[in-house]
Every structure is written in structure tokens, then in C-alpha cells.
Design a protein around this motif. Structure first.
Motif, short mmCIF file in Angstrom:
data_model
loop_
_atom_site.label_atom_id
_atom_site.label_comp_id
_atom_site.label_asym_id
_atom_site.label_seq_id
_atom_site.Cartn_x
_atom_site.Cartn_y
_atom_site.Cartn_z
N ALA A 303 -7.83 -8.04 -10.90
CA ALA A 303 -8.23 -6.76 -10.33
C ALA A 303 -7.51 -6.48 -9.01
CB ALA A 303 -9.74 -6.72 -10.10
N GLU A 304 -6.91 -7.50 -8.44
CA GLU A 304 -6.17 -7.28 -7.20
C GLU A 304 -4.73 -7.73 -7.39
OE1 GLU A 304 -8.19 -9.35 -4.08
OE2 GLU A 304 -10.03 -8.23 -4.46
N VAL A 305 -3.86 -7.14 -6.65
CA VAL A 305 -2.45 -7.53 -6.71
C VAL A 305 -1.94 -7.64 -5.29
CG1 VAL A 305 -1.99 -6.41 -8.93
CG2 VAL A 305 -1.72 -5.10 -6.83
N ARG A 306 -0.76 -8.21 -5.16
CA ARG A 306 -0.16 -8.27 -3.83
C ARG A 306 1.26 -7.73 -3.92
NH1 ARG A 306 -2.58 -13.35 -1.82
NH2 ARG A 306 -4.43 -12.05 -2.03
N PHE A 307 1.61 -6.91 -2.93
CA PHE A 307 2.94 -6.30 -2.97
C PHE A 307 3.89 -7.02 -2.03
CE2 PHE A 307 0.02 -2.72 -3.84
CZ PHE A 307 0.44 -2.47 -5.15
N LYS A 308 5.16 -7.06 -2.44
CA LYS A 308 6.16 -7.67 -1.58
C LYS A 308 6.37 -6.80 -0.34
CE LYS A 308 9.43 -10.48 -3.97
NZ LYS A 308 10.56 -10.37 -4.87
N SER A 309 6.60 -5.51 -0.55
CA SER A 309 6.77 -4.65 0.63
C SER A 309 5.62 -3.67 0.73
CB SER A 309 8.10 -3.90 0.60
OG SER A 309 8.66 -3.94 -0.66
N GLN A 310 4.56 -4.20 1.26
CA GLN A 310 3.30 -3.48 1.42
C GLN A 310 3.48 -2.15 2.16
OE1 GLN A 310 0.15 -4.98 0.77
NE2 GLN A 310 -1.00 -3.28 1.59
N ASP A 311 4.21 -2.18 3.27
CA ASP A 311 4.34 -0.98 4.10
C ASP A 311 5.05 0.15 3.37
OD1 ASP A 311 3.03 -2.25 6.02
OD2 ASP A 311 4.72 -2.47 7.41
N LYS A 312 6.07 -0.25 2.64
CA LYS A 312 6.87 0.76 1.93
C LYS A 312 5.98 1.45 0.88
CE LYS A 312 10.64 0.80 -1.31
NZ LYS A 312 11.45 -0.12 -2.11
N ILE A 313 5.20 0.66 0.17
CA ILE A 313 4.35 1.23 -0.86
C ILE A 313 3.26 2.09 -0.24
CG2 ILE A 313 2.62 0.57 -2.59
CD1 ILE A 313 4.67 -1.71 -3.23
N PHE A 314 2.72 1.57 0.84
CA PHE A 314 1.69 2.30 1.56
C PHE A 314 2.18 3.71 1.93
CE2 PHE A 314 -0.82 3.54 5.15
CZ PHE A 314 -2.06 2.96 4.94
N SER A 315 3.33 3.77 2.55
CA SER A 315 3.75 5.09 3.02
C SER A 315 4.21 5.97 1.85
CB SER A 315 4.81 4.98 4.12
OG SER A 315 6.02 4.56 3.58
N PHE A 316 4.74 5.35 0.81
CA PHE A 316 5.12 6.15 -0.36
C PHE A 316 3.89 6.80 -1.00
CE2 PHE A 316 5.54 6.05 -5.08
CZ PHE A 316 6.36 7.17 -5.19
N VAL A 317 2.86 6.02 -1.21
CA VAL A 317 1.64 6.54 -1.85
C VAL A 317 1.05 7.65 -0.99
CG1 VAL A 317 -0.77 5.97 -2.41
CG2 VAL A 317 1.09 4.45 -3.13
N GLN A 318 1.02 7.39 0.30
CA GLN A 318 0.43 8.35 1.20
C GLN A 318 1.21 9.67 1.20
OE1 GLN A 318 1.54 9.08 4.66
NE2 GLN A 318 -0.22 8.45 5.90
#
Ligand code: ADP
Ligand code: MG
Length: 589
Positions: A303-318
Motif C-alpha cells: 500500500a505504500e511505495v517509495r520514490f527515488k526522486s520524491q521532490d520531482k514527483i511532488f512538484s509534478f503532481v502538484q
């Protein structure tokens, strides 16, 4: 007690506890297996909310007769060979645990046939004990029948919720998978009644209606964005459609439903300043990313995952969500019944507003209480998101000033009726957007004070301010330490010229907690919002006609003119139509 090895029966029940918590978890594992098998049709039958029966039939690749026993064994999988494979998982399953776990806490029957075989094979597993593989006639594909779940673990049975709740969990799960896999035909039967059926024609809107109801589905906004190996698609609710909790925020990552805190946070930041305090959107979003950039092996039920580039994904989704949202934000409009409702001075923020929310029974649309405080800012967003696309539907129309009432509200006429504007909220929005725009251009005009002002703060606040000093310079403040807990302000952003510097400094550190937000951009947006709130014109302040007109013009130029940076509405709208009904020129609705 002496130490001893657990019997295989006990250890498999312990392991099963992780994977199989309730009927919906069985449905999830079996549906994922069917999808991994390449099924185009998945039929799910439920009896007694899944307690008596869960059956998932698919037309996927099937399991060969000589592999049936292995399929039901623990740590047996066809989806993974070596540990490196874990880092580019393309399938939903990989742990090889689901069938073993389910088989140990139920009476399970696997019937399956691969295309190359003339007949199918069947294996029964009763509370973890396998029978013999028998030959049977069967179509290509797999039927996984799970009867009497938890019959041998009565303690688990006691933890199950009511039938309605367990059923709802199954429905929520299947509808979301149906939405994630619109090319697969899903059918759910409860007892004899078909409760969900999708066409498998790739059209998500229809499935959306099954998930949220027609009224809500109609209002959902589509998200579709891609960038450097990332893609986000799906649906998010407009700001008028909210719930009081985060339960309706759904994310799929590479086709897998995850409850991922960072994704939820990114999404909420996209709504930042557009939603009321304590309100949350409804969303179903699909994030696709290269398998090697995400670690899916961090949680027993995945149910949980971990991303290599968390920040990049964060700002993309946002950014992607914000873009979809800014393309459509309706003005709050006053419903005729509410117009004229008196509000007592003790609750000045309780306004009856028709938020044009669809009347879906699940939606909590009681009148919303405006919050005047900073709490609304709990979720911030990097400033760059503020000036996303400005679309026509989001803009306010050209407004003709009529005047000010109660030294607090500005009355204006638009092409479609009357607008009442809260001067404080509106000014907050204007200042905030101007400041953030200058900040993004890295040029905030600063104005030196004639006489530098010395401000002394309580120790806690002084400490917070000291840590923020570098940021303040980005905002056109010139502040330096001037002895213990004392600061000297030499310049302020030109935007706030004439504002009280000590007031501004105090606003900056108000309720500031250390490490309250991780991203610098968030801190900056938050600080900016606080200063704007403090230095915006107040309710009760008489404005000249010129000032009122300037405020309207500035508001018209904003990207998100309809809410203040804390999410309160800046304006309410009484349409000509509503006026006509009020005066009896038109029949009631
Ligand atoms: P996992 O999915 O992690 O591999 P499972 O215990 O869920 O583990 O399934 C074990 C194996 O059984 C799978 O790897 C797959 O080969 C096979 N299997 C299970 N369900 C199906 C199905 N519906 N169709 C085809 N093969 C299946
Ligand atoms: Mg599986």
C-alpha cells in the motif's frame, strides 16, 4: 516458556494476518492476480459481504495443472526470479504470498486452465491443507473461489465490521480498479444481483459515475499531464465539491492503489488557498513512472511505495493538479433562500452559501464555517504554482463599483448580477499574488524606512525569526539582529509601504513552529500569506472610491481572485436570476 519453532499452521496464519485483513483484501489480491494474468474480463461474486464467498473468475493466462500446488505455496511466484528484479517490477504481485495466505484462513478452490491444455485442473486448500490436483473441464483462465473466510480464525471474524462497511470496502476497491483499468471488463455480483458492470471500452467517465454517482462524476475535472518520464491522469473535484476527510483521495502508482502520504500532500497543496479549512477534495489519480524509479517493496500489502526522486514527483503532481484546477473555479453564489439570512455578530463568518455542491448523499455539504486564521495554511504550495494557467472561467468579470457597505464590503455589479466583496480577503489575495509574482521574478522592490524601526520579540519568536532572516531578504525586507531578541528593520517590501514594520515582523513569526514545513518554497508562501493577512486593509476601514476601484481592478487581475490565500471566499455573487426569484418576477426553483 521455552522457545520453540512455530508450527507451520500458526506461522502461516501470522503471515496471513499481514496480507488478509478483511474480505476486501482478498478481493484486492485476487483482482491483482487476474490483472497480472492479462485478463480482459474479471467477474467477482460476493456472498454475505465476502464472509461466505468471494469468487474471482478471469480469462487470463491460467495456471498449468502441474503448477497449481506451487501457486498455492508460500513464496512461490512466477513474477520474480532474483532480487534485482524487485527494482523493476512490472506486475502488481511479486511476493508470492497471497494465495498461500488466503488458503490458510479459508476454504479455497483454484480451478484453472492454460490455453495449451485440453482440460483444466482443480485444487482445494482447506485452512492451509492442500488436497489433490484433479482434472476438470474448464474454460481458459482461472476461477479462484474463497469460501468461509476466517472460519478457522474466529478472532479475525470478530474484527470485521458490519456487512455494509465490508461491502463498501469491496465496492470502493473494485470501482477504483475498474477506473484504473478501463480496458478490462469488470462485473461484480452480490448474491444474485449485479452491482457493478463496466464496458471495458476504455471510457473512464462512465466508471466514474459508478464510483461517485452521476451528479458528482459530471463535475469532476480531468487531469492529464506528462513530463520527463512521468505522467498523471485521472480526475479531481472542483473546489466546490469537497468532503470533510481525506478518504476520497485515491492514488494509483503504476496501476497499483497506494496510500502515499507525500502524494496526498502534493495534491492538497494544489488546492491550497482554494479550499475551506478542513475540507478535502475527491480524487482518483493515476501516476505512471519508470518502474526502477519507485520501490514497491516497502509494505506488506504494497500500500505504500517509495520514490527515488520524491521532490520531482511532488512538484509534478502538484503542478499538474493545480493546472487542472485553475482551469475551472466557480464563484460562490448565494442561493435565494439564503439571501437575507441574518447572521449574528458573534458568528460573523457563518454565511449561508449555496456552494453549488451536488446533492450526493455521501457528500457533506453543510454550511461551511469560514476560518479567519492561519490554520487554513496548513498545506502550502510552492509559489510557482500560483501563477499557473489563467483561464477565462477562473477570472472574475469586469466589475462596476457601486460602493462600500459597513466599511467592510464592496458592492459591485457584474454582467451577471451583484457581487459582494470582502475587502480584507480581497486585498489579502491581491497582495499575496503581487508579492509572489515579484518573488518568482526574484525582484521584490524594497523601500527603506525613514527611521529604522527596532522591534523586540519574545525569545521563542525571536529564535524563529532569526532562522528565517535569509528568506526575509528574498521578500524585500531588510532586517538584522540588534541585540538579544531584538531586531532592526531598515526596509520593507515596497508593496507594504506605509505598513507597520513591527506588525509585519510579528506576523511572520506568529504561530511559527520550527520545521513546520519542509520546503523552502512552502515556507516562503506561508510567510508571504501571513504578512499579507496582517497588512491587508481591515474590515471596518473606510476606503475612498479610488481605493475601492483599485482593489476591484487588482482583484480582476488575480489568478485565483475568488479566495483569499487562506481559502476564504473573497466574494459572493447574487445572480440576476436569483434577484428575480427573490422579487417574485420568476417562479421559485
Ligand atoms: P504473486 O501474485 O505475488 O506472484 P500469489 O500468491 O498471488 O503471488 O500467486 C502466486 C502465483 O500464482 C502467481 O505468481 C501466478 O503465477 C499464479 N496465479 C495466481 N493467480 C493467478 C491467476 N488469476 N491467473 C494466472 N496465474 C495466477
Ligand atoms: Mg498476487
Amino acid at each position: 516458556m521455552p522457545i520453540r519453532l512455530l508450527s507451520s499452521e500458526v506461522s502461516s496464519q501470522i503471515a496471513a494476518g499481514e496480507v488478509v485483513e478483511r474480505p476486501a483484501s482478498v478481493v484486492k489480491e485476487l483482482t491483482e492476480n487476474a490483472l497480472d494474468a492479462g485478463a480482459k474480463n474479471i467477474s467477482i461474486s460476493i456472498e454475505d459481504a465476502g464472509r461466505a464467498l468471494i469468487e474471482v473468475a478471469d480469462d487470463g493466462c491460467g495456471i498449468a495443472a502441474n503448477e497449481l500446488e506451487l501457486a498455492a505455496a508460500r513464496h512461490a511466484t512466477s513474477k520474480l526470479i532474483q532480487s534485482e528484479d524487485l527494482f523493476h517490477i512490472q506486475t502488481l504481485g511479486f511476493r508470492g504470498e497471497a494465495l498461500a495466505s488466503i488458503g490458510s484462513v479459508s476454504q479455497m478452490t483454484i480451478t484453472s486452465r492454460v490455453a495449451s491444455a485440453k482440460e483444466g485442473a482443480r485444487l482445494k486448500v482447506d485452512g492451509g491443507t492442500s488436497g489433490k490436483v484433479e482434472k476438470v473441464g474448464a474454460p481458459v483462465g482461472t476461477v479462484l473461489r474463497v469460501e468461509n473466510l476466517f472460519y478457522n480464525v474466529p478472532a479475525r471474524l470478530k474484527f470485521l465490521k458490519t456487512d455494509v462497511t465490508e461491502r463498501r470496502a469491496i465496492d470502493a476497491l473494485v470501482t477504483r480498479y475498474a477506473l484504473a483499468y478501463p480496458n478490462v471488463r469488470f462485473k461484480v455480483t452480490d448474491g444474485k444481483q449485479a452491482t457493478l458492470q463496466t464496458a471495458g471500452d476504455g471510457d473512464r467517465r462512465f466508471i466514474l459515475a459508478a464510483l461517485y454517482g452521476v451528479e458528482v462524476a459530471k463535475q469532476m475535472l480531468e487531469v492529464m499531464d506528462a513530463e520527463e518520464g512521468l505522467s498523471l491522469t485521472g480526475f479531481i473535484s472542483p473546489t466546490s465539491l469537497t468532503r470533510s476527510n481525506r478518504k476520497e483521495i485515491t492514488f494509483f502508482v503504476n496501476g497499483r492503489w497506494v496510500q502515499e502520504f507525500s502524494l496526498t500532500t502534493a495534491l492538497l497543496q494544489a488546492y491550497h488557498t482554494l479550499l475551506m479549512v478542513g475540507r478535502y477534495p475527491l480524487t482518483t489519480l493515476f501516476l505512471d513512472i519508470a518502474p526502477e524509479d519507485v520501490d514497491v517493496n516497502v509494505h506488506p500489502t504494497k500500500a505504500e511505495v517509495r520514490f527515488k526522486s520524491q521532490d520531482k514527483i511532488f512538484s509534478f503532481v502538484q503542478r499538474a493538479a493545480r493546472k487542472a484546477l485553475l482551469a475551472y473555479t466557480p464563484v460562490a453564489s448565494v442561493s435565494p433562500q439564503m439571501w437575507g439570512t441574518r447572521t449574528t455578530p458573534s458568528e460573523p463568518r457563518e454565511i449561508g452559501i449555496d456552494w453549488s455542491v451536488a446533492h450526493d448523499e455521501n457528500i457533506d455539504d453543510r454550511p461551511q464555517t469560514m476560518d479567519h486564521g492561519d490554520a487554513a495554511l496548513e498545506e502550502n504550495h510552492p509559489s510557482s504554482a500560483v501563477d499557473g494557467q489563467r483561464s477565462f472561467s477562473n477570472a472574475v468579470p469586469l466589475l462596476r463599483l457601486i460602493g462600500q457597505i459597513g466599511s467592510t464590503y464592496i458592492v459591485a455589479e457584474g454582467p451577471d448580477g451583484l457581487y459582494l466583496i470582502d475587502q480584507h480577503a480581497a486585498h489579502e489575495r491581491v497582495l499575496f499574488e503581487k508579492l509572489m509574482a515579484q518573488h518568482d521574478k526574484k525582484s521584490i522592490p524594497s523601500q527603506a524606512l525613514l527611521t529604522p524601526e527596532v522591534v523586540t520579540l519574545p525569545p521563542q519568536s525571536a529564535k524563529a525569526l532569526t532562522s528565517q532572516l535569509p528568506f526575509l531578504n528574498h521578500f524585500g525586507f531588510e532586517v538584522e539582529e540588534f541585540g538579544t531578541n531584538t531586531f532592526q528593520v531598515r526596509a520593507m517590501p515596497a508593496l507594504f509601504a506605509g505598513g507597520d514594520p513591527s506588525f509585519a515582523l510579528r506576523a511572520l513569526v506568529e504561530d511559527f513552529e520550527e520545521d513546520e514545513t519542509p520546503l523552502q518554497s512552502e515556507i516562503e508562501a506561508k510567510l508571504a500569506a501571513r504578512v499579507c493577512k496582517r497588512l491587508a486593509v481591515k474590515g471596518g476601514q473606510t476606503l475612498t472610491n479610488e481605493e475601492q476601484r483599485a482593489l476591484l481592478n487588482d482583484l480582476e487581475a488575480c489568478n485565483s481572485p475568488r479566495t483569499c490565500p487562506h481559502g476564504r471566499p473573497t466574494m459572493i455573487h447574487l445572480s440576476v436570476d436569483a434577484l428575480e426569484r427573490q422579487f417574485g418576477r420568476k417562479g421559485p426553483r
